[in-house]
Write a protein that holds these residues in place. Structure first.
Motif, PDB file in Angstrom:
ATOM      1  N   VAL A 145      -6.568   8.417   6.690  1.00  0.00           N
ATOM      2  CA  VAL A 145      -5.572   7.442   6.566  1.00  0.00           C
ATOM      3  C   VAL A 145      -4.610   7.420   5.446  1.00  0.00           C
ATOM      4  N   ILE A 146      -4.961   8.282   4.288  1.00  0.00           N
ATOM      5  CA  ILE A 146      -4.061   8.742   3.133  1.00  0.00           C
ATOM      6  C   ILE A 146      -3.152   9.744   3.585  1.00  0.00           C
ATOM      7  N   ILE A 147      -3.332  10.627   4.689  1.00  0.00           N
ATOM      8  CA  ILE A 147      -2.606  11.481   5.154  1.00  0.00           C
ATOM      9  C   ILE A 147      -1.406  10.927   6.067  1.00  0.00           C
ATOM     10  N   LEU A 148      -1.920   9.786   6.682  1.00  0.00           N
ATOM     11  CA  LEU A 148      -1.050   9.021   7.654  1.00  0.00           C
ATOM     12  C   LEU A 148       0.036   8.391   6.689  1.00  0.00           C
ATOM     13  N   PHE A 149      -0.437   7.981   5.338  1.00  0.00           N
ATOM     14  CA  PHE A 149       0.718   7.493   4.557  1.00  0.00           C
ATOM     15  C   PHE A 149       1.266   8.415   3.786  1.00  0.00           C
ATOM     16  N   SER A 150       0.876   9.577   3.967  1.00  0.00           N
ATOM     17  CA  SER A 150       1.613  10.644   2.824  1.00  0.00           C
ATOM     18  C   SER A 150       3.006  10.821   3.104  1.00  0.00           C
ATOM     19  N   LEU A 151       3.646  10.280   4.271  1.00  0.00           N
ATOM     20  CA  LEU A 151       4.980  10.499   4.534  1.00  0.00           C
ATOM     21  C   LEU A 151       5.729   9.582   3.568  1.00  0.00           C
ATOM     22  N   GLY A 152       5.230   8.384   3.375  1.00  0.00           N
ATOM     23  CA  GLY A 152       5.771   7.399   2.511  1.00  0.00           C
ATOM     24  C   GLY A 152       5.996   7.887   1.013  1.00  0.00           C
ATOM     25  N   ASP A 153       4.945   8.632   0.504  1.00  0.00           N
ATOM     26  CA  ASP A 153       4.957   9.327  -0.845  1.00  0.00           C
ATOM     27  C   ASP A 153       6.225  10.498  -0.659  1.00  0.00           C
TER      28      ASP A 153
ATOM     29  N   VAL B 163      -1.079   2.182  14.010  1.00  0.00           N
ATOM     30  CA  VAL B 163      -0.441   1.389  14.828  1.00  0.00           C
ATOM     31  C   VAL B 163       0.825   0.735  14.036  1.00  0.00           C
ATOM     32  N   PHE B 164       0.396   0.446  12.700  1.00  0.00           N
ATOM     33  CA  PHE B 164       1.467  -0.256  11.996  1.00  0.00           C
ATOM     34  C   PHE B 164       2.013   0.499  11.012  1.00  0.00           C
ATOM     35  N   VAL B 165       1.931   1.891  10.643  1.00  0.00           N
ATOM     36  CA  VAL B 165       2.495   2.590   9.682  1.00  0.00           C
ATOM     37  C   VAL B 165       3.935   2.905   9.831  1.00  0.00           C
ATOM     38  N   PRO B 166       4.585   2.750  11.095  1.00  0.00           N
ATOM     39  CA  PRO B 166       5.950   2.760  10.811  1.00  0.00           C
ATOM     40  C   PRO B 166       6.646   1.781   9.825  1.00  0.00           C
TER      41      PRO B 166
END
Length: 454
Positions: free
Chosen positions: A62-70, A144-147
């Motif tokens: 999950v953290i890797i999934l949001f790593s693009l935001g960082d 599903v929601f990460v974009p």
């Protein structure tokens, strides 16, 4: 148009600026950490130990999934801050607008990859049966929601760059409160499975992302949305500046995945749950340190871009002092009340589980003697445009050294797992000190001395 943030970063007295910037930033991150903790409490007590272990197996991904935001958020915020300090508003707006496109397109790609790869990724850690099924479901909801939800982390950075620290804090509080309410309704009132926890947080992040982006769309901020003009130079600049934060997330999660596999093999779901409790508890002090260093990055970068080096170094020094103080207080509290985290997350935990957790905490907590220094050094180097040094420190502290210490400490079994973070962060702190001293010798004592605006 830029008077507010210019005065705040360059002319406000240092101590007043710290109060204006750090306090809301720390509260903002603490609120987010509080939601994570509530999430763990609800899952652990409403759904049981298996569900709690399952979300901890899924959490690295999950953290890797949001790593693009960082990657994009931090990576664009650093050059944006420097460009604003140089009064180059066109360049700042171009970087900002292009980064929004990168976040959405990259989020779609990352989400699709993680959704279809979820079964394979969870199986890598040795999870099977119900434990694996719960983890896969939890991860796929986030994918599903990460974009859209993944933009929240970048919105936080952009608001701080514009000097809107209080608005950033309000946005994080809104996200945490709305997520907690939705999750409580789903898990306690409607009695849904663990997917409800992921859905609640995803919806809260989508809401916060939209609200955070709205003032930029309306043109009410220092940064303006313009027609994006992507170039290889801008892309490289964003990636290099954000690579340190990205590596901290991704490489650090790779280490977590390896540790999860070892814990499952050596101590089963109980060991994973104990480690998860420690991670949730650590999020308190982590949020304070990250909130401090992240909030001060724009002001350091702005002064660096404006060639006001003396003030940039003074702000950086404050970042180190605050981070060290937070870590010391946390370490003392955990030593005095080691059983409290266990009773919070798994209220009916057995005495055997509690004693095993307390023993693990005594070793895991020692990492905070040096971990604060690694974070503060990385943030300061990055804020001053030292992307390469920050990347080297991130690579070393997040993956190279921890993986090496896993091998080194493997003969100690579970004890080696509990000691891993402490040993790895101690070595990383020495490497960080070497990089920091090299930077100070090269730049810190040869720059023009300018008066602090106090």
């Amino acid at each position: 148009m830029h008077i507010d943030h210019d005065k705040l970063f360059t002319q406000t007295s240092l101590y007043k600026m710290l109060l204006i910037v750090v306090v809301p930033g720390a509260i903002s991150m603490l609120t987010s950490a509080l939601y994570d903790i509530i999430d763990g409490i609800l899952v652990g007590n409403a759904l049981g130990e298996t569900a709690f272990a399952a979300i901890n197996l899924a959490m690295p991904f999950v953290i890797i999934l949001f790593s693009l935001g960082d990657l994009v958020g931090v990576g664009s915020a650093v050059p944006i801050s420097i460009k604003l300090g140089e009064k180059d508003y066109d360049a700042a707006n171009t970087i900002f607008s292009y980064s929004i496109v990168m976040l959405f397109v990259g989020g779609m790609g990352m989400g699709l990859l993680m959704f279809f790869a979820a079964p394979f990724l969870i199986a890598l850690q040795g999870a099977t049966g119900e434990l694996a099924e719960i983890s896969i479901m939890y991860l796929r909801i986030y994918a599903v929601f990460v974009p859209i939800s993944g933009m929240m982390f970048a919105m936080d950075n952009y608001l701080k760059v514009c000097g809107k620290v209080s608005r950033s804090m309000a946005l994080n509080i809104l996200m945490a409160v709305s997520g907690a309410v939705i999750e409580a309704v789903l898990l306690i009132v409607l009695h849904v499975d663990v997917w409800g926890a992921a859905l609640a947080y995803s919806l809260a992040m989508v809401l916060a992302s939209g609200i955070g982006l709205w003032p930029f769309i309306r043109g009410k901020m220092v940064l303006k949305l313009v027609y994006p003009k992507p170039t290889l130079a801008i892309t490289r600049q964003i990636i290099m500046a954000g690579l340190s934060a990205f590596l901290n997330n991704v490489a650090g999660r790779v280490v977590s995945i390896v540790l999860n596999a070892r814990m499952l093999a050596l101590g089963g779901a109980q060991a994973v749950s104990i480690f998860g409790i420690m991670m949730f508890t650590d999020s308190f002090v982590m949020s304070l340190i990250y909130g401090t260093t992240d909030s001060l990055q724009p002001s350091i970068g702005y002064n660096w871009g404006a060639k006001n080096y003396t003030r940039a170094f003074a702000i950086g020094k404050s970042s180190f002092i605050i981070s060290a103080t937070c870590s010391l207080i946390y370490l003392v509290l955990l030593r005095l009340f080691p059983e409290v985290p266990v009773r919070i997350f798994i209220f009916n935990a057995s005495n055997e589980f509690t004693q095993a957790a307390v023993g693990a905490f005594s070793l895991l907590s020692l990492q905070w003697l040096t971990r604060w220094f690694v974070f503060a050094s990385d943030a300061f180097l990055l804020a001053c445009g030292q992307s390469k040094r920050a990347v080297w420190l991130s690579l070393a502290s997040s993956i190279a050294i921890p993986l090496a210490t896993i091998v080194l400490l493997s003969p100690l079994g579970l004890t080696g797992v509990w000691l891993n973070a402490t040993v790895a962060n101690g070595i990383a702190a020495l490497f960080g000190a070497w990089l920091l001293l090299g930077f100070l010798r090269t730049h810190g004592y040869k720059t023009e001395k300018k008066t602090l605006h106090e």
